[in-house]
Design a protein around this motif. Structure first.
Motif, PDB file in Angstrom:
ATOM      1  N   HIS A   1      37.478  29.942  48.231  1.00  0.00           N
ATOM      2  CA  HIS A   1      38.346  29.751  49.395  1.00  0.00           C
ATOM      3  C   HIS A   1      38.238  28.287  49.822  1.00  0.00           C
ATOM      4  CE1 HIS A   1      38.477  34.113  49.192  1.00  0.00           C
ATOM      5  NE2 HIS A   1      39.444  34.112  50.086  1.00  0.00           N
TER       6      HIS A   1
ATOM      7  N   ASP B   1      42.051  30.595  47.643  1.00  0.00           N
ATOM      8  CA  ASP B   1      42.943  31.383  48.498  1.00  0.00           C
ATOM      9  C   ASP B   1      43.100  30.789  49.890  1.00  0.00           C
ATOM     10  OD1 ASP B   1      43.438  33.224  46.552  1.00  0.00           O
ATOM     11  OD2 ASP B   1      42.334  34.866  47.483  1.00  0.00           O
ATOM     12  N   ASP B   2      44.169  31.168  50.502  1.00  0.00           N
ATOM     13  CA  ASP B   2      44.476  31.003  51.936  1.00  0.00           C
ATOM     14  C   ASP B   2      45.300  29.766  52.298  1.00  0.00           C
ATOM     15  OD1 ASP B   2      43.202  33.380  52.363  1.00  0.00           O
ATOM     16  OD2 ASP B   2      41.409  32.534  53.296  1.00  0.00           O
TER      17      ASP B   2
ATOM     18  N   HIS C   1      50.245  33.654  48.781  1.00  0.00           N
ATOM     19  CA  HIS C   1      49.139  34.525  49.205  1.00  0.00           C
ATOM     20  C   HIS C   1      49.674  35.395  50.352  1.00  0.00           C
ATOM     21  CE1 HIS C   1      44.945  35.657  49.335  1.00  0.00           C
ATOM     22  NE2 HIS C   1      44.716  35.174  50.529  1.00  0.00           N
TER      23      HIS C   1
ATOM     24  N   HIS D   1      49.273  37.423  55.560  1.00  0.00           N
ATOM     25  CA  HIS D   1      47.915  37.794  55.167  1.00  0.00           C
ATOM     26  C   HIS D   1      47.510  39.151  55.755  1.00  0.00           C
ATOM     27  CE1 HIS D   1      43.656  37.307  54.129  1.00  0.00           C
ATOM     28  NE2 HIS D   1      44.003  36.261  53.400  1.00  0.00           N
TER      29      HIS D   1
ATOM     30  N   PRO E   1      46.117  39.037  49.279  1.00  0.00           N
ATOM     31  CA  PRO E   1      45.216  38.769  50.398  1.00  0.00           C
ATOM     32  C   PRO E   1      44.356  39.993  50.728  1.00  0.00           C
ATOM     33  CG  PRO E   1      47.420  39.218  51.222  1.00  0.00           C
ATOM     34  CD  PRO E   1      47.509  39.239  49.706  1.00  0.00           C
ATOM     35  N   GLY E   2      43.208  39.738  51.311  1.00  0.00           N
ATOM     36  CA  GLY E   2      42.384  40.828  51.844  1.00  0.00           C
ATOM     37  C   GLY E   2      41.662  41.689  50.822  1.00  0.00           C
TER      38      GLY E   2
HETATM   39 ZN   LIG Z   1      42.999  35.376  51.812  1.00  0.00          ZN
END
Ligand SMILES: [Zn+2]
Length: 257
Positions: free
Chosen positions: A3, A68-69, A122, A126, A163-164
């Motif tokens: 991340h 990610d993110d 992504h 989210h 995501p998640g």
């Molecule tokens: Zn994420």
């Protein structure tokens, strides 16, 4: 699966704030050690730049590094540190967050792409539990985020990450319907499948405090670190299945304290 990478312990400076998100972030020093250890472990076999979903299925999948993110640390220091090794990364944007504090700007996203990195979706918002979203929600999350990125980059965007951490076949089918051709999940597996024309690839998560030897082992395909993640994942999945939304709430409650 990485991340954010932050300076001086400022974990809220990039990406989503809070204790839970911080579990997946690293400081710059340890991240540099990870890259050096990965390089050594794979003996110069580069984490092969970026995925090409249209290319023929390879005999052996290369090592891909994903982030990610869409936190601002993707631009600096992450991309710069990858480039020092001649590597490129996969950066997945939460498009609702673009241009917000702690996240990449449109200009930075374009800059990363021009430097050869892959930009993917992504989702827009989210969702915490992607697999619980309705079909229409899933389609909107994938299609709208894809459109936004294509508008920023003026080129097709066909790769995404879930995501998640909640993947189901429906999530993959919606991604395929939205025109995505490769989807990275958070399932710790090297098995690759194709869902309605969309490649679905697992990933091994790197968390704060994980030593460079572990990420190097994962990249080199050593059995023990991979099996360990797979076993932990299966236990967690069973708890999530039994506890449903309660699992997420309890985890957040404990971590935010
Ligand atoms: Zn994420």
């Amino acid at each position: 699966m990485y991340h954010d990478v932050v300076e001086d312990g400022l974990f809220d400076s990039s990406g989503f704030p809070g204790a839970h998100a911080a579990l997946y972030k690293m400081e710059r020093g340890p991240f540099e050690e990870h890259l050096a250890a990965i390089r050594k472990a794979i003996h110069g076999r580069a984490p092969a730049g970026i995925i090409d979903p249209a290319a023929p299925w390879p005999r052996q999948w290369p090592v891909f590094l994903t982030f990610d993110d869409g936190g601002s640390s993707a631009f600096s220091p992450i991309a710069c540190l990858l480039e020092k090794h001649g590597w490129r990364g996969h950066f997945f944007m939460t498009t609702d967050q673009i241009d917000r504090p702690g996240f990449l700007t449109r200009e930075q996203i374009r800059g990363l792409r021009m430097r050869g990195h892959l930009i993917g979706s992504h989702s827009c918002s989210h969702p915490t539990r992607m697999a619980s979203c309705s079909w229409d929600q899933l389609l909107t999350e994938w299609t709208a985020s894809r459109n936004i990125l294509e508008e920023i980059l003026s080129e097709p965007v066909t790769v995404a990450s879930v995501p998640g951490g909640y993947y189901s076949r429906k999530v993959g089918e919606a991604a395929a319907t939205a025109g995505l051709r490769a989807l990275f999940t958070s399932e710790p597996t090297t098995a690759v499948e194709r869902v309605n024309g969309c490649l679905v690839l697992g990933r091994y998560a790197v968390k704060k405090g994980m030593g460079p030897a572990v990420s190097a082992g994962l990249a080199a395909g050593r059995t023990f670190p991979r099996l360990k993640q797979e076993a932990l994942w299966k236990t967690k999945k069973a708890a999530k299945f039994l506890g449903g939304g309660a699992y997420v709430r309890i985890q957040k409650l404990l971590l935010d304290r």
